[in-house]
Scaffold this motif. Structure first.
Motif, PDB file in Angstrom:
ATOM      1  N   LEU A 110       0.817  -1.205   0.000  1.00 60.97           N
ATOM      2  CA  LEU A 110       0.000   0.000   0.000  1.00 60.97           C
ATOM      3  C   LEU A 110       0.849   1.253   0.000  1.00 60.97           C
ATOM      4  O   LEU A 110       1.977   1.273   0.516  1.00 60.97           O
ATOM      5  N   LEU A 120      -8.477   0.933   7.896  1.00 61.73           N
ATOM      6  CA  LEU A 120      -8.065   0.109   6.768  1.00 61.73           C
ATOM      7  C   LEU A 120      -8.479  -1.357   6.905  1.00 61.73           C
ATOM      8  O   LEU A 120      -8.994  -1.934   5.947  1.00 61.73           O
ATOM      9  N   CYS A 124     -10.817  -3.110   4.099  1.00 59.94           N
ATOM     10  CA  CYS A 124     -10.379  -4.242   3.285  1.00 59.94           C
ATOM     11  C   CYS A 124     -11.356  -5.407   3.389  1.00 59.94           C
ATOM     12  O   CYS A 124     -11.640  -6.075   2.393  1.00 59.94           O
ATOM     13  N   TRP A 125     -11.870  -5.660   4.579  1.00 59.75           N
ATOM     14  CA  TRP A 125     -12.868  -6.727   4.720  1.00 59.75           C
ATOM     15  C   TRP A 125     -14.136  -6.376   3.940  1.00 59.75           C
ATOM     16  O   TRP A 125     -14.750  -7.242   3.328  1.00 59.75           O
ATOM     17  N   TRP A 127     -14.227  -4.767   1.223  1.00 60.01           N
ATOM     18  CA  TRP A 127     -13.958  -5.007  -0.192  1.00 60.01           C
ATOM     19  C   TRP A 127     -14.312  -6.447  -0.562  1.00 60.01           C
ATOM     20  O   TRP A 127     -14.850  -6.698  -1.648  1.00 60.01           O
ATOM     21  N   VAL A 146      -7.438  -9.701   8.527  1.00 60.84           N
ATOM     22  CA  VAL A 146      -6.752  -8.679   7.743  1.00 60.84           C
ATOM     23  C   VAL A 146      -5.516  -8.275   8.540  1.00 60.84           C
ATOM     24  O   VAL A 146      -5.628  -7.838   9.689  1.00 60.84           O
ATOM     25  N   ILE A 166      -0.433  -5.362   3.066  1.00 60.47           N
ATOM     26  CA  ILE A 166      -1.731  -5.786   3.585  1.00 60.47           C
ATOM     27  C   ILE A 166      -1.975  -7.215   3.115  1.00 60.47           C
ATOM     28  O   ILE A 166      -1.637  -7.573   1.982  1.00 60.47           O
ATOM     29  N   ILE A 168      -4.999 -10.320   3.287  1.00 57.23           N
ATOM     30  CA  ILE A 168      -6.346 -10.773   3.636  1.00 57.23           C
ATOM     31  C   ILE A 168      -6.383 -12.282   3.498  1.00 57.23           C
ATOM     32  O   ILE A 168      -6.088 -12.830   2.437  1.00 57.23           O
ATOM     33  N   LEU A 194     -11.924  -7.981  -5.899  1.00 58.07           N
ATOM     34  CA  LEU A 194     -11.188  -7.667  -4.665  1.00 58.07           C
ATOM     35  C   LEU A 194      -9.719  -7.411  -4.971  1.00 58.07           C
ATOM     36  O   LEU A 194      -9.126  -6.443  -4.471  1.00 58.07           O
ATOM     37  N   GLN A 197      -9.392  -4.066  -6.485  1.00 58.99           N
ATOM     38  CA  GLN A 197      -9.665  -3.020  -5.505  1.00 58.99           C
ATOM     39  C   GLN A 197      -8.451  -2.777  -4.616  1.00 58.99           C
ATOM     40  O   GLN A 197      -8.030  -1.645  -4.388  1.00 58.99           O
ATOM     41  N   ILE A 198      -7.858  -3.862  -4.118  1.00 55.78           N
ATOM     42  CA  ILE A 198      -6.712  -3.710  -3.221  1.00 55.78           C
ATOM     43  C   ILE A 198      -5.475  -3.242  -3.988  1.00 55.78           C
ATOM     44  O   ILE A 198      -4.557  -2.656  -3.410  1.00 55.78           O
TER      45      ILE A 198
END
Length: 233
Positions: A110, A120, A124-125, A127, A146, A166, A168, A194, A197-198
């Motif tokens: 990130l 954050l 993220c969750w 997302w 996360v 990050i 997940i 996802l 997005q991340i």
């Protein structure tokens, strides 16, 4: 961006001896439901930024397993990567509350302004859950973590900027449709949403007339500032 056909590098057909099954034998043939679920994964329509390939699945989590690994690629740079595993137990699994389970690991580095956001992990969750909800996917028993890890550089590496990774880790039970088969293609497409997005990519425009497996905009997903400018459609 219009959806693009995902590419898998092997040409296996789900029979014994391929990398699609964890423990199949001649006396334990691949169940039709699992075969259909794998075929749906292989035919999913994905964003062109996604590079995806099958990989060896875990051996002891379920009688049958299939796995893919993917990366969001911008030129020669990987912006995010991950692994998605489809598990199947024809007898069902008490913890899953179903016969199928999806397990994932997603990772990305990130930018500092994103890493500084105290919300954050929750974002993220969102997302992950938002990507599935945006595609109208039914699922249950979702769980995961996360994790953020920061790196600061010193000495000969002091000219490098601090970095935050990050990660997940999650699993969920997809709703089983006709014939006891979940829409794994749509779940894979949501998982790729996802990843994008991340990675900081803007949402892709839906393809005209696209169904559940077409690319969607990710409505309902909380956004953080994009890490990079809009990508060429």
């Amino acid at each position: 961006m219009a959806a693009a056909q995902g590419h898998f590098s092997d040409h296996s057909d789900g029979k014994r001896g391929t990398d699609e099954t964890a423990d199949s034998t001649e006396t334990n043939p691949v169940p039709p439901a699992f075969r259909r679920a794998v075929e749906a994964l292989r035919s999913a329509r994905l964003r062109s930024e996604i590079e995806i390939d099958p990989t060896r699945p875990p051996q002891r989590l379920a009688p049958y397993a299939y796995a893919v690994e993917a990366a969001v690629v911008d030129g020669e740079e990987d912006l995010a990567d991950g692994r998605l595993v489809l598990l199947h137990d024809p007898d069902g699994h008490e913890a899953w509350k179903g016969t199928f389970r999806l397990v994932t690991l997603v990772r990305a580095e990130l930018e500092p302004e994103m890493a500084a956001d105290p919300l954050l992990p929750e974002v993220c969750w969102s997302w992950l859950t938002g990507a599935m909800e945006a595609r109208g996917l039914a699922y249950g028993e979702a769980s995961g973590t996360v994790t953020m890890a920061g790196s600061h550089y010193f000495g000969g590496l002091a000219d490098r900027r601090p970095a935050t990774q990050i990660e997940i880790r999650a699993s969920w039970t997809p709703h089983e449709g006709l014939g006891g088969v979940p829409d794994t293609g749509a779940h894979l497409a949501a998982w790729c949403d996802l990843l994008c997005q991340i990675a900081g990519l803007p949402p892709a425009a839906p393809e005209p007339g696209a169904g559940p497996t077409g690319t969607v905009t990710g409505a309902g997903i909380v956004s953080l500032p994009q890490r990079r400018g809009p990508q060429q459609a």
